[in-house]
Design an enzyme around this catalytic site. Structure first.
Site, short mmCIF file in Angstrom:
data_model
loop_
_atom_site.label_atom_id
_atom_site.label_comp_id
_atom_site.label_asym_id
_atom_site.label_seq_id
_atom_site.Cartn_x
_atom_site.Cartn_y
_atom_site.Cartn_z
N SER A 1 0.86 -1.18 0.00
CA SER A 1 0.00 0.00 0.00
C SER A 1 0.90 1.23 0.00
CB SER A 1 -0.84 -0.01 1.28
OG SER A 1 -1.46 1.25 1.50
N TYR B 1 -2.27 -1.25 10.43
CA TYR B 1 -2.22 -1.34 8.96
C TYR B 1 -0.87 -0.84 8.44
CZ TYR B 1 -4.06 -1.04 4.15
OH TYR B 1 -4.28 -1.19 2.79
P1 NAD Z 1 -11.53 -6.09 -0.09
O1 NAD Z 1 -12.15 -6.01 1.25
O2 NAD Z 1 -12.35 -5.85 -1.31
O3 NAD Z 1 -10.79 -7.47 -0.30
C1 NAD Z 1 -10.08 -8.11 0.72
C2 NAD Z 1 -10.03 -9.55 0.36
O4 NAD Z 1 -9.38 -10.24 1.43
C3 NAD Z 1 -11.43 -10.18 0.23
O5 NAD Z 1 -11.43 -11.13 -0.81
C4 NAD Z 1 -11.62 -10.83 1.58
O6 NAD Z 1 -12.52 -11.92 1.51
C5 NAD Z 1 -10.20 -11.29 1.85
N1 NAD Z 1 -9.96 -11.60 3.25
C6 NAD Z 1 -10.18 -10.83 4.34
N2 NAD Z 1 -9.87 -11.51 5.46
C7 NAD Z 1 -9.44 -12.73 5.05
C8 NAD Z 1 -8.99 -13.89 5.73
N3 NAD Z 1 -8.93 -13.94 7.07
N4 NAD Z 1 -8.63 -14.97 4.99
C9 NAD Z 1 -8.71 -14.96 3.64
N5 NAD Z 1 -9.13 -13.89 2.95
C10 NAD Z 1 -9.49 -12.79 3.65
O7 NAD Z 1 -10.28 -5.07 -0.03
P2 NAD Z 1 -9.25 -4.56 -1.14
O8 NAD Z 1 -9.30 -3.09 -1.09
O9 NAD Z 1 -9.43 -5.28 -2.41
O10 NAD Z 1 -7.88 -5.00 -0.45
C11 NAD Z 1 -7.03 -5.99 -0.97
C12 NAD Z 1 -5.60 -5.69 -0.56
O11 NAD Z 1 -5.20 -4.45 -1.16
C13 NAD Z 1 -5.41 -5.53 0.94
O12 NAD Z 1 -4.19 -6.11 1.33
C14 NAD Z 1 -5.36 -4.02 1.12
O13 NAD Z 1 -4.66 -3.65 2.26
C15 NAD Z 1 -4.66 -3.62 -0.15
N6 NAD Z 1 -4.84 -2.21 -0.51
C16 NAD Z 1 -6.08 -1.71 -0.79
C17 NAD Z 1 -6.19 -0.37 -1.13
C18 NAD Z 1 -7.51 0.26 -1.48
O14 NAD Z 1 -7.59 1.49 -1.59
N7 NAD Z 1 -8.56 -0.51 -1.69
C19 NAD Z 1 -5.07 0.46 -1.17
C20 NAD Z 1 -3.83 -0.09 -0.87
C21 NAD Z 1 -3.73 -1.43 -0.55
#
Ligand code: NAD
Length: 257
Positions: free
Chosen positions: A139, A152
């Site tokens: 991130s 985080y």
């Molecule tokens: P999201 O909530 O849409 O997806 C998260 C995914 O992780 C889902 O498929 C969920 O089912 C899964 N998950 C959660 N807990 C779990 C567990 N215990 N076991 C297995 N799977 C699990 O969120 P996202 O925004 O797509 O995030 C995905 C990644 O991207 C994360 O690591 C997040 O930190 C990172 N990220 C997101 C953003 C953003 O702006 N959306 C920015 C930077 C980084």
């Protein structure tokens, strides 16, 4: 670009960025293992949809990434792993004094330790083939900090460090490891933060997105899951064979500020 014959395991991929990465890897021919902690008919249906759409083999394997044995079991059940995308992640926002210990532990386990466990099982599979890609979804918070996101930010800085160590331990073996550092991407994880921010700042949805959430993203535009997926595809290409142990920001200029 052709990933035919490669197997990609993507953690946390029934939604958001993980699903976007799965989609883009399948588009260039990779077979997939998609994952979350749930084991619902709709999870398996999603795997069938992806397989039909892209003409690749897709399996859904349920495994809770907060549990070390389940992380290791996911890769063992996959049986092969040429491309490992450590993506599962959760968020919780509170000041350090109020931050619940169980939330701290869960974020560290899912956003950081899971990648250690999956990587430990996947690397021997990659070494046996002399080719592999480990892609950690970090991130902008892996490179910078924001208040109220202690767990985080700590986990994301941690996964950037883990990516560097993995790269060094695999250098010269056909295996690379890098961290993609997205800025804000409109996914369910970010969507869930909008109501709180609207309440806190007494603003409507559009204003809170532009003025508060994207305040640090100079483009004032969300990155998309397709762009993160495209970056993962690039990291799997021959052009990226010497790109290892580094971070790639997809953040509209956030970390240039
Ligand atoms: P999201 O909530 O849409 O997806 C998260 C995914 O992780 C889902 O498929 C969920 O089912 C899964 N998950 C959660 N807990 C779990 C567990 N215990 N076991 C297995 N799977 C699990 O969120 P996202 O925004 O797509 O995030 C995905 C990644 O991207 C994360 O690591 C997040 O930190 C990172 N990220 C997101 C953003 C953003 O702006 N959306 C920015 C930077 C980084």
């Amino acid at each position: 670009m052709d990933l035919k014959g490669k197997i990609a395991v993507i953690t946390g991929s029934n939604s958001g960025i993980g699903l976007g990465v799965a989609e883009e890897l399948a588009r260039v021919g990779a077979d997939l293992v998609i994952n979350s902690f749930t084991d619902r008919e709709e999870d398996h249906a999603l795997a069938r949809e992806l397989a039909d759409r892209h003409g690749v083999v897709v399996r859904y394997i349920a495994a809770d990434m907060s549990k070390p044995e389940a992380c290791r079991g996911l890769i063992e059940k996959a049986g092969a792993c040429d491309i490992l995308v450590n993506n599962a992640g959760i968020q919780y926002v509170a000041g350090i004094e109020e931050f619940p210990t169980d939330k701290w532990n869960a974020i560290l386990a899912i956003n950081l330790s899971s990648a250690f466990h999956t990587t430990a099982i996947a690397l021997p599979m990659m070494r046996a083939k002399g080719w592999g890609r480990v892609i950690n979804i970090a991130s902008a918070h892996g490179l910078t900090a924001s208040p109220y996101k202690s767990a985080y930010v700590a986990a994301k800085h941690g996964i950037v460090g883990l990516s560097k160590v993995t790269a060094l331990e695999c250098a010269g073996q056909g295996i690379t490891c890098n961290a993609i550092c997205p800025g804000y991407v409109l996914t369910p994880l970010v969507e869930a933060q909008i109501p709180d921010q609207m309440k806190k700042h007494d603003m409507d949805r559009e204003t809170v997105i532009r003025e508060v959430m994207l305040e640090r993203q100079p483009s004032r535009q969300f990155a998309t899951v397709e762009q993160i997926g495209g970056t993962a595809v690039y990291l799997c290409s021959d052009a990226a064979a010497q790109v290892t142990g580094t971070t790639i920001s997809v953040d509209g200029g956030w970390t240039a500020l």
